[in-house]
Design an enzyme around this catalytic site. Structure first.
Site, PDB file in Angstrom:
ATOM      1  N   LYS A  61     145.715   3.113  36.945  1.00 21.07           N
ATOM      2  CA  LYS A  61     145.669   4.525  36.578  1.00 21.07           C
ATOM      3  C   LYS A  61     145.239   5.376  37.780  1.00 21.07           C
ATOM      4  O   LYS A  61     145.688   6.486  37.968  1.00 21.07           O
ATOM      5  CB  LYS A  61     144.647   4.671  35.444  1.00 21.07           C
ATOM      6  CG  LYS A  61     144.414   6.067  34.950  1.00 21.07           C
ATOM      7  CD  LYS A  61     143.479   6.024  33.758  1.00 21.07           C
ATOM      8  CE  LYS A  61     143.142   7.399  33.251  1.00 21.07           C
ATOM      9  NZ  LYS A  61     142.206   7.348  32.109  1.00 21.07           N
ATOM     10  N   GLN A  62     144.334   4.812  38.584  1.00 14.71           N
ATOM     11  CA  GLN A  62     143.725   5.608  39.659  1.00 14.71           C
ATOM     12  C   GLN A  62     143.163   4.672  40.719  1.00 14.71           C
ATOM     13  O   GLN A  62     143.125   3.455  40.517  1.00 14.71           O
ATOM     14  CB  GLN A  62     142.601   6.449  39.079  1.00 14.71           C
ATOM     15  CG  GLN A  62     141.469   5.620  38.485  1.00 14.71           C
ATOM     16  CD  GLN A  62     140.636   6.398  37.480  1.00 14.71           C
ATOM     17  OE1 GLN A  62     140.884   6.343  36.290  1.00 14.71           O
ATOM     18  NE2 GLN A  62     139.630   7.098  37.975  1.00 14.71           N
ATOM     19  N   GLU A 119     141.218   2.474  34.583  1.00 12.27           N
ATOM     20  CA  GLU A 119     141.007   2.336  33.130  1.00 12.27           C
ATOM     21  C   GLU A 119     142.222   1.767  32.399  1.00 12.27           C
ATOM     22  O   GLU A 119     142.206   1.656  31.173  1.00 12.27           O
ATOM     23  CB  GLU A 119     140.591   3.691  32.552  1.00 12.27           C
ATOM     24  CG  GLU A 119     139.236   4.116  33.096  1.00 12.27           C
ATOM     25  CD  GLU A 119     138.809   5.513  32.673  1.00 12.27           C
ATOM     26  OE1 GLU A 119     139.662   6.285  32.203  1.00 12.27           O
ATOM     27  OE2 GLU A 119     137.613   5.825  32.826  1.00 12.27           O
ATOM     28  N   TRP A 133     130.846   9.506  36.008  1.00 10.35           N
ATOM     29  CA  TRP A 133     130.595   9.167  37.415  1.00 10.35           C
ATOM     30  C   TRP A 133     131.219  10.201  38.348  1.00 10.35           C
ATOM     31  O   TRP A 133     130.920  10.249  39.526  1.00 10.35           O
ATOM     32  CB  TRP A 133     131.141   7.769  37.739  1.00 10.35           C
ATOM     33  CG  TRP A 133     132.655   7.674  37.719  1.00 10.35           C
ATOM     34  CD1 TRP A 133     133.500   8.162  36.755  1.00 10.35           C
ATOM     35  CD2 TRP A 133     133.509   7.072  38.701  1.00 10.35           C
ATOM     36  NE1 TRP A 133     134.818   7.880  37.068  1.00 10.35           N
ATOM     37  CE2 TRP A 133     134.844   7.209  38.253  1.00 10.35           C
ATOM     38  CE3 TRP A 133     133.271   6.405  39.898  1.00 10.35           C
ATOM     39  CZ2 TRP A 133     135.937   6.717  38.971  1.00 10.35           C
ATOM     40  CZ3 TRP A 133     134.361   5.913  40.616  1.00 10.35           C
ATOM     41  CH2 TRP A 133     135.672   6.074  40.144  1.00 10.35           C
ATOM     42  N   ASP A 134     132.076  11.045  37.786  1.00 11.54           N
ATOM     43  CA  ASP A 134     132.698  12.127  38.559  1.00 11.54           C
ATOM     44  C   ASP A 134     131.630  12.881  39.361  1.00 11.54           C
ATOM     45  O   ASP A 134     131.849  13.281  40.500  1.00 11.54           O
ATOM     46  CB  ASP A 134     133.379  13.143  37.631  1.00 11.54           C
ATOM     47  CG  ASP A 134     134.395  12.532  36.681  1.00 11.54           C
ATOM     48  OD1 ASP A 134     134.210  11.372  36.295  1.00 11.54           O
ATOM     49  OD2 ASP A 134     135.354  13.221  36.305  1.00 11.54           O
TER      50      ASP A 134
END
Ligand code: IFM
Length: 747
Positions: free
Chosen positions: A583-584, A484, A342-343
């Site tokens: 994580k993000q 994640e 998806w980046d």
């Protein structure tokens, strides 16, 4: 700041000393590519710990049954060993008096200059932007005494992807005693790569006939020759290489055709000089920078590192083949196996759609070309429409996420990777990107041919995936959101809202989707019934059902660690599920992507709540935090995240980029600098501009394409200048005020 790689604002990135123990960082950062062919920056002479990689975009292969399809490391062409009077020349062979390796990111030329006791050497190399199959090398040697120089150089197919060999032995041969050819086929995808090199020798600028010997070894073919060089004379070795594959868009898919094209093209290319070929390549680079450069005054570091990000954005795709995506490491290393995530849609596409819309179109068309395989994946799982893979390689490879990852501290085994099974939001992200592309470009042709259908197919997947409770509410269960560190979650806010957006788009375009099995009733039911977590009494949107019941954890140790993922040294995935640690950026992304669906207060409250619980263990995290901090008026924090993003690859850690640069982070750097600090977004059919530059920046200037018109922006602290370089009027909103800017006019 990194101690051995420096920058300057004149497009130069410089390595001042060779890192013998960690050469990989420079190999990744100084990657040269034209989006089709890529070379990591290994040296001509071999040293320990190097990771030589040459990639051709799209040449994927699965080395063994229990592995996944990955971008194959092609036979090496860079190798070129020199011997002086029989002694190998390298950085250990005699004292080094001066050393520098520079990458000129304005034209992609790599130069390494070494002065050693007894001689000096200049190595140059480029991957042509004008001739996509061509890489060129030149080495110049001058000695202080008469000597004999022996040269060994060739095509070495003994390189692997971390031990996995993707190529058969192949057929090796030579022509005219200075031209080598290796044609070999990948083991399972059956792609033939044809690699050829021609070597010429010049003494004091004059080409001389060299008596070469040829060695053919296991998966390797080499030229070997010697020449006497007088003191002060200049010996030049020029090696041109061409790489073709049976997957090339312009070919017919057969090995014979790849061989024929290679021989025909190189006959012309190999007759040209290094300088002449470089001039053509530079001319293309010049045009690329004209549209894409971002000029920042007031802060030399930011200028240089934004340009460094732009360089990588320019080399990771050429947009000429719509069967190719962008790897999470671009073409700069084997990390993430060359797979697209998806980046691309969320972190990279904004750059391309605003600066090179044709590349954005090609990237979305890549998803279009993966549609059949995405429909197959949905059907295999019992769903309708298209379910795109979390990790994607060649268009019909399907899901390519590997099954096993790093060490599990509790079980003592490798961790099972569940993203391929559970991280589903990519399907909604693609629909989001299609719409964002359309709003920016107004490209009706793309929408009619592919875009509407992509939106319809993705919506159908969700409509069939949603689970219904007795109270009539729809839920998305057992997924992984962007964070994640949390597996098997229900109603991940990011996923649900993005899916809702996807469903809404499908209903808006229902009459244009052109899909036989589009079920409007089911899509409408899903759109109306899907559960969307609302802000609680503190304004917080729960990341997923049950998040609020999790325990807090002291994250200071992990947040201050030099490397990412140190939490895995203490917890495994099952244990991480119990804690409020991410994580993000996850929920926070909503306040960027769907910003206008939420109040500024909600965005602020969520930023305050989630940021402290985030480890930023993904390179995708800081860019988002910069954008949201900026939007919510936390300008200092925004700039801090921007700086951290700039240093993700360029910073001092020697290991962070070893397997390749972080492409999404490069996209984020552009997003932070341009849409972020300049407050640019497409809003209600107008291009809105609302800048707030970092205190250290005096001005910023750049070009963007909007609705097919090229606009030039020059923004200083109190001044916004926009020139419409196109011929048609565009609607703008400058600091909230609507303006029509006619073609050829400026404000
Ligand atoms: O897509 C990302 C993901 O969000 C976090 N791990 C790395 C992937 C590739 O960049």
């Amino acid at each position: 700041m990194n101690s051995h790689i420096t920058y300057s604002d004149d497009f130069m990135i410089k390595e001042t000393r060779f890192e013998f123990d960690n050469p990989s960082k420079t190999e990744s950062l100084f990657t040269q590519s034209n989006g089709y062919l890529a070379l990591r920056c290994s040296t001509e002479e071999a040293y320990c710990f190097q990771k030589r990689d040459m990639f051709v975009n799209g040449v994927f292969d699965k080395a063994m049954d229990d592995e996944v399809s990955e971008i194959a490391n092609l036979p090496d062409i860079i190798n070129l060993e020199l011997y002086k009077n029989g002694k190998r020349i390298c950085l250990h062979s005699s004292p080094v008096l001066s050393y520098e390796r520079t990458l000129d990111i304005s034209d992609g030329l790599l130069t390494r200059k070494i002065r050693q006791e007894g001689h000096s050497l200049t190595y140059e190399r480029f991957v042509s932007m004008a001739e996509r199959h061509l890489a060129a090398q030149r080495v110049r040697f001058t000695g202080s005494e008469d000597c004999t120089i022996s040269i060994i150089t060739g095509i070495d197919g003994q390189e692997t992807n971390m031990g996995s060999q993707h190529f058969h032995e192949g057929v090796m041969r030579f022509f005219n005693l200075n031209e080598l050819e290796m044609a070999s086929r990948t083991v399972s995808s059956g792609v033939t790569a044809v690699i050829s090199s021609s070597v010429k020798i010049l003494l004091d600028g004059k080409e001389i006939g060299m008596k070469w010997a040829v060695d053919i070894k296991r998966r390797a073919i080499y030229l070997r020759g010697s020449i006497d060089v007088k003191a002060g004379s200049e010996l030049t070795i020029c090696k041109l290489s061409c790489i073709h594959s049976s997957r090339d868009a312009e070919g017919d898919g057969s090995s014979d055709d790849a061989l024929r094209r290679s021989r025909e093209e190189r006959e012309v290319l190999f007759s040209r000089s290094f300088d002449d070929l470089m001039a053509d390549s530079s001319a293309v680079w010049k045009r690329l920078w004209e549209n894409c450069d971002v000029k920042i005054t007031g802060n030399e570091r930011d200028q240089a590192l934004v340009r460094f990000a732009l360089y990588h954005l320019l080399i990771m795709t050429d947009g000429k083949d719509d069967r190719l995506g962008i790897g999470a490491k671009g073409l700069s290393g084997e990390g993430y196996k060359g797979h697209s995530f998806w980046d691309t849609e969320i972190f990279l596409l904004p750059f391309y759609q605003f600066t090179q819309p044709e590349k954005a179109e090609a990237l979305l068309s890549y998803r279009w070309n993966c549609l059949e395989s995405a429909r197959k994946k949905a059907a295999e799982h019992g769903f309708r429409g298209a379910m795109f893979p979390w990790e994607s390689a060649w268009i019909d490879d399907g899901e390519t996420t590997p099954l096993w990852g790093g060490a599990d501290i509790v079980t003592g085994t490798a961790m099972k990777i569940l993203t391929g099974e559970l991280e589903l939001h990519v399907t909604a992200d693609i629909a989001y990107a299609v719409q964002a592309y359309y709003e920016t470009t107004g490209d009706d042709t793309f929408m009619n041919e592919k875009g509407y259908r992509l939106i319809g197919e993705t919506a159908m997947f969700w409509a069939s995936f949603i689970q219904w409770d007795e109270d009539g509410s729809g839920h998305i269960r057992n997924v992984i959101g962007p964070d994640e560190y949390k597996e098997h979650v229900d109603d991940n806010a990011y996923t649900n809202y993005m899916v809702h957006h996807n469903l809404k788009l499908a209903l808006r375009y229902k009459d244009r989707i052109g899909m036989k099995d589009f079920d409007e009733g089911l899509v409408r039911k899903a759109e109306e019934g899907l559960y969307l977590p609302q802000p609680d009494e503190n304004g917080i949107i729960e990341q997923f059902a049950g998040y609020h019941e999790l325990m807090d954890l002291d994250l200071s140790k992990y947040r201050s660690a030099d490397v990412v993922g140190t939490i895995y040294e203490d917890y495994n995935m099952d244990q991480l599920r119990m804690y409020k640690v991410s994580k993000q950026a996850d929920t926070l992304l909503l306040f960027i992507l769907l910003a206008h669906d939420f109040s500024p207060e909600t965005a602020k409250a969520n930023y305050d709540y989630y940021e402290g619980r985030c480890l930023h263990d993904s390179s995708l995290s800081r860019g988002t935090h910069c954008l949201i901090a900026e939007r919510t008026g936390r300008h200092e924090e925004a700039y801090r995240f921007f700086e951290e993003g700039l240093l993700t690859d360029f910073g001092s850690s020697l290991k962070s980029s070893a397997e390749g640069i972080h492409s999404a982070c490069m996209g984020s750097i552009w997003q932070d600098a341009v849409p972020g600090f300049c407050g640019i977004e497409v809003l209600d059919g107008a291009l809105s501009v609302n800048p707030h530059l970092p205190p250290s920046w005096d001005s910023i200037a750049f070009r963007l394409f909007y609705q097919g018109q090229r606009l030039h922006f020059s923004i200083a602290k109190e001044k916004i200048g926009i020139v419409n370089e196109g011929s048609k009027a565009v609607r703008l909103k400058i600091r909230g005020e609507e303006k029509i800017l006619e073609g050829g006019c400026e404000i």
